[in-house]
Design a protein around this motif. Structure first.
Motif, mmCIF file in Angstrom:
data_model
loop_
_atom_site.group_PDB
_atom_site.id
_atom_site.type_symbol
_atom_site.label_atom_id
_atom_site.label_comp_id
_atom_site.label_asym_id
_atom_site.label_seq_id
_atom_site.Cartn_x
_atom_site.Cartn_y
_atom_site.Cartn_z
ATOM 1 N N LYS A 214 0.843 -1.205 0.000
ATOM 2 C CA LYS A 214 0.000 0.000 0.000
ATOM 3 C C LYS A 214 0.875 1.250 0.000
ATOM 4 C CE LYS A 214 -4.156 -1.729 2.249
ATOM 5 N NZ LYS A 214 -5.007 -1.641 3.434
ATOM 6 N N ARG A 215 2.014 1.173 0.672
ATOM 7 C CA ARG A 215 2.935 2.319 0.749
ATOM 8 C C ARG A 215 3.698 2.507 -0.558
ATOM 9 N NH1 ARG A 215 5.355 6.645 1.469
ATOM 10 N NH2 ARG A 215 6.542 7.134 3.319
ATOM 11 N N VAL A 216 4.012 1.389 -1.254
ATOM 12 C CA VAL A 216 4.740 1.424 -2.527
ATOM 13 C C VAL A 216 3.916 0.654 -3.569
ATOM 14 C CG1 VAL A 216 6.928 0.948 -3.691
ATOM 15 C CG2 VAL A 216 6.926 1.401 -1.233
ATOM 16 N N PRO A 217 2.867 1.288 -4.100
ATOM 17 C CA PRO A 217 2.020 0.577 -5.073
ATOM 18 C C PRO A 217 2.824 0.185 -6.318
ATOM 19 C CG PRO A 217 1.002 2.638 -4.368
ATOM 20 C CD PRO A 217 2.396 2.626 -3.824
ATOM 21 N N GLY A 218 2.635 -1.031 -6.775
ATOM 22 C CA GLY A 218 3.328 -1.518 -7.965
ATOM 23 C C GLY A 218 4.721 -2.029 -7.692
ATOM 24 N N GLY A 219 5.175 -1.975 -6.435
ATOM 25 C CA GLY A 219 6.505 -2.470 -6.094
ATOM 26 C C GLY A 219 6.541 -3.989 -6.067
ATOM 27 N N ARG A 220 7.682 -4.552 -6.435
ATOM 28 C CA ARG A 220 7.885 -6.001 -6.425
ATOM 29 C C ARG A 220 8.651 -6.370 -5.155
ATOM 30 N NH1 ARG A 220 12.272 -8.916 -8.295
ATOM 31 N NH2 ARG A 220 13.063 -6.998 -9.211
ATOM 32 N N VAL A 221 8.084 -7.242 -4.351
ATOM 33 C CA VAL A 221 8.725 -7.652 -3.097
ATOM 34 C C VAL A 221 9.908 -8.549 -3.425
ATOM 35 C CG1 VAL A 221 8.426 -8.898 -0.926
ATOM 36 C CG2 VAL A 221 6.565 -7.491 -1.807
ATOM 37 N N THR A 222 11.088 -8.162 -2.933
ATOM 38 C CA THR A 222 12.298 -8.944 -3.180
ATOM 39 C C THR A 222 12.787 -9.675 -1.936
ATOM 40 O OG1 THR A 222 13.686 -7.003 -2.771
ATOM 41 C CG2 THR A 222 13.059 -7.469 -5.060
ATOM 42 N N GLU A 223 12.410 -9.177 -0.769
ATOM 43 C CA GLU A 223 12.869 -9.813 0.469
ATOM 44 C C GLU A 223 11.973 -9.389 1.615
ATOM 45 O OE1 GLU A 223 16.884 -9.882 3.265
ATOM 46 O OE2 GLU A 223 17.017 -9.086 1.246
ATOM 47 N N ILE A 224 11.781 -10.310 2.557
ATOM 48 C CA ILE A 224 11.078 -9.985 3.794
ATOM 49 C C ILE A 224 11.758 -10.739 4.922
ATOM 50 C CG2 ILE A 224 9.335 -11.762 3.391
ATOM 51 C CD1 ILE A 224 7.402 -9.849 4.949
ATOM 52 N N SER B 130 9.988 -5.478 17.634
ATOM 53 C CA SER B 130 9.953 -6.503 16.600
ATOM 54 C C SER B 130 9.262 -5.937 15.359
ATOM 55 C CB SER B 130 9.185 -7.716 17.116
ATOM 56 O OG SER B 130 9.136 -8.715 16.139
ATOM 57 N N VAL B 131 9.937 -6.029 14.212
ATOM 58 C CA VAL B 131 9.397 -5.472 12.969
ATOM 59 C C VAL B 131 9.586 -6.467 11.825
ATOM 60 C CG1 VAL B 131 9.836 -3.073 13.614
ATOM 61 C CG2 VAL B 131 11.559 -4.315 12.322
ATOM 62 N N TRP B 132 8.785 -6.279 10.800
ATOM 63 C CA TRP B 132 8.991 -6.957 9.526
ATOM 64 C C TRP B 132 9.654 -5.953 8.596
ATOM 65 C CZ3 TRP B 132 8.493 -11.963 8.944
ATOM 66 C CH2 TRP B 132 7.605 -12.674 9.744
ATOM 67 N N LYS B 133 10.800 -6.322 8.018
ATOM 68 C CA LYS B 133 11.450 -5.476 7.020
ATOM 69 C C LYS B 133 11.064 -6.028 5.656
ATOM 70 C CE LYS B 133 15.879 -4.179 5.058
ATOM 71 N NZ LYS B 133 17.275 -4.594 4.985
ATOM 72 N N VAL B 134 10.316 -5.231 4.910
ATOM 73 C CA VAL B 134 9.870 -5.647 3.577
ATOM 74 C C VAL B 134 10.644 -4.819 2.566
ATOM 75 C CG1 VAL B 134 7.896 -5.928 2.038
ATOM 76 C CG2 VAL B 134 7.575 -6.122 4.512
ATOM 77 N N GLU B 135 11.407 -5.492 1.712
ATOM 78 C CA GLU B 135 12.185 -4.812 0.673
ATOM 79 C C GLU B 135 11.429 -4.936 -0.649
ATOM 80 O OE1 GLU B 135 16.135 -6.088 -1.503
ATOM 81 O OE2 GLU B 135 16.573 -5.402 0.542
ATOM 82 N N LEU B 136 11.243 -3.779 -1.319
ATOM 83 C CA LEU B 136 10.553 -3.760 -2.603
ATOM 84 C C LEU B 136 11.402 -3.014 -3.621
ATOM 85 C CD1 LEU B 136 8.167 -2.700 -0.241
ATOM 86 C CD2 LEU B 136 6.844 -3.656 -2.081
ATOM 87 N N ARG B 137 11.206 -3.328 -4.896
ATOM 88 C CA ARG B 137 11.877 -2.616 -5.992
ATOM 89 C C ARG B 137 10.829 -2.125 -6.967
ATOM 90 N NH1 ARG B 137 17.403 -3.304 -5.957
ATOM 91 N NH2 ARG B 137 18.102 -4.984 -4.609
ATOM 92 N N LYS B 138 11.093 -0.879 -7.458
ATOM 93 C CA LYS B 138 10.183 -0.282 -8.437
ATOM 94 C C LYS B 138 10.915 0.824 -9.184
ATOM 95 C CE LYS B 138 5.887 2.295 -8.830
ATOM 96 N NZ LYS B 138 4.816 2.957 -8.096
ATOM 97 N N GLY B 139 10.994 0.698 -10.500
ATOM 98 C CA GLY B 139 11.562 1.743 -11.338
ATOM 99 C C GLY B 139 12.970 2.168 -10.966
ATOM 100 N N GLY B 140 13.846 1.236 -10.669
ATOM 101 C CA GLY B 140 15.222 1.572 -10.332
ATOM 102 C C GLY B 140 15.417 1.993 -8.879
ATOM 103 N N TRP B 141 14.373 2.001 -8.095
ATOM 104 C CA TRP B 141 14.453 2.373 -6.684
ATOM 105 C C TRP B 141 14.270 1.140 -5.810
ATOM 106 C CZ3 TRP B 141 15.578 7.229 -4.910
ATOM 107 C CH2 TRP B 141 15.528 8.263 -5.833
ATOM 108 N N GLU B 142 14.967 1.158 -4.673
ATOM 109 C CA GLU B 142 14.798 0.111 -3.673
ATOM 110 C C GLU B 142 14.157 0.739 -2.444
ATOM 111 O OE1 GLU B 142 17.968 -2.875 -2.655
ATOM 112 O OE2 GLU B 142 17.863 -1.830 -0.725
ATOM 113 N N TYR B 143 13.100 0.135 -1.968
ATOM 114 C CA TYR B 143 12.364 0.648 -0.814
ATOM 115 C C TYR B 143 12.465 -0.359 0.321
ATOM 116 C CZ TYR B 143 10.164 3.608 -4.356
ATOM 117 O OH TYR B 143 9.939 4.486 -5.370
#
Length: 119
Positions: free
Chosen positions: A67-77, A86-99
């Motif tokens: 929801k925070r990065v619409p259209g992002g592809r999840v690469t790692e969690i 305690s947190v979940w780190k969700v890594e996403l990629r979209k258009g040359g950016w890593e979130y």
């Protein structure tokens, strides 16, 4: 005096029932119907308590991050500790950016958000 004894026995029986000693409550003189009702109340109380303690799942954390990065592809969690939480780190990629979206495992709120150009 007789009424005080009955109240005391009923109180002790209820306390024993809530503590998990259902047989003691019946031996103390409670009827089967009142013991059954008290048992149902104790079960409902103990069943409700863990719901508040349960963390959100990784799947829910991914939904929140998307929801925070619409259209992002999840690469790692992965599950991490961030400033004592305690947190979940969700890594996403979209258009040359890593979130990197850090989602609280307790509340589901985003507690940290990082964006790096990776093009």
């Amino acid at each position: 005096m007789k009424q005080i004894t009955r109240i005391t026995i009923a109180t002790i029986g209820t306390a024993a029932l809530l503590a998990g000693g259902g047989g003691i409550a019946l031996a103390a003189g409670q009827t089967a119907a009142s013991a059954s009702a008290a048992s149902a109340t104790a079960t409902a109380t103990t069943a409700a308590a863990p719901a508040a303690v349960v963390d959100i799942s990784s799947r829910k954390a991914v939904q929140i991050a998307r929801k925070r990065v619409p259209g992002g592809r999840v690469t790692e969690i992965e599950r991490e500790w961030e400033h004592g939480h305690s947190v979940w780190k969700v890594e996403l990629r979209k258009g040359g950016w890593e979130y990197d979206v850090y989602v609280s495992a307790k509340s589901g709120r985003i507690i940290k958000f990082k964006r790096d150009y990776d093009g």
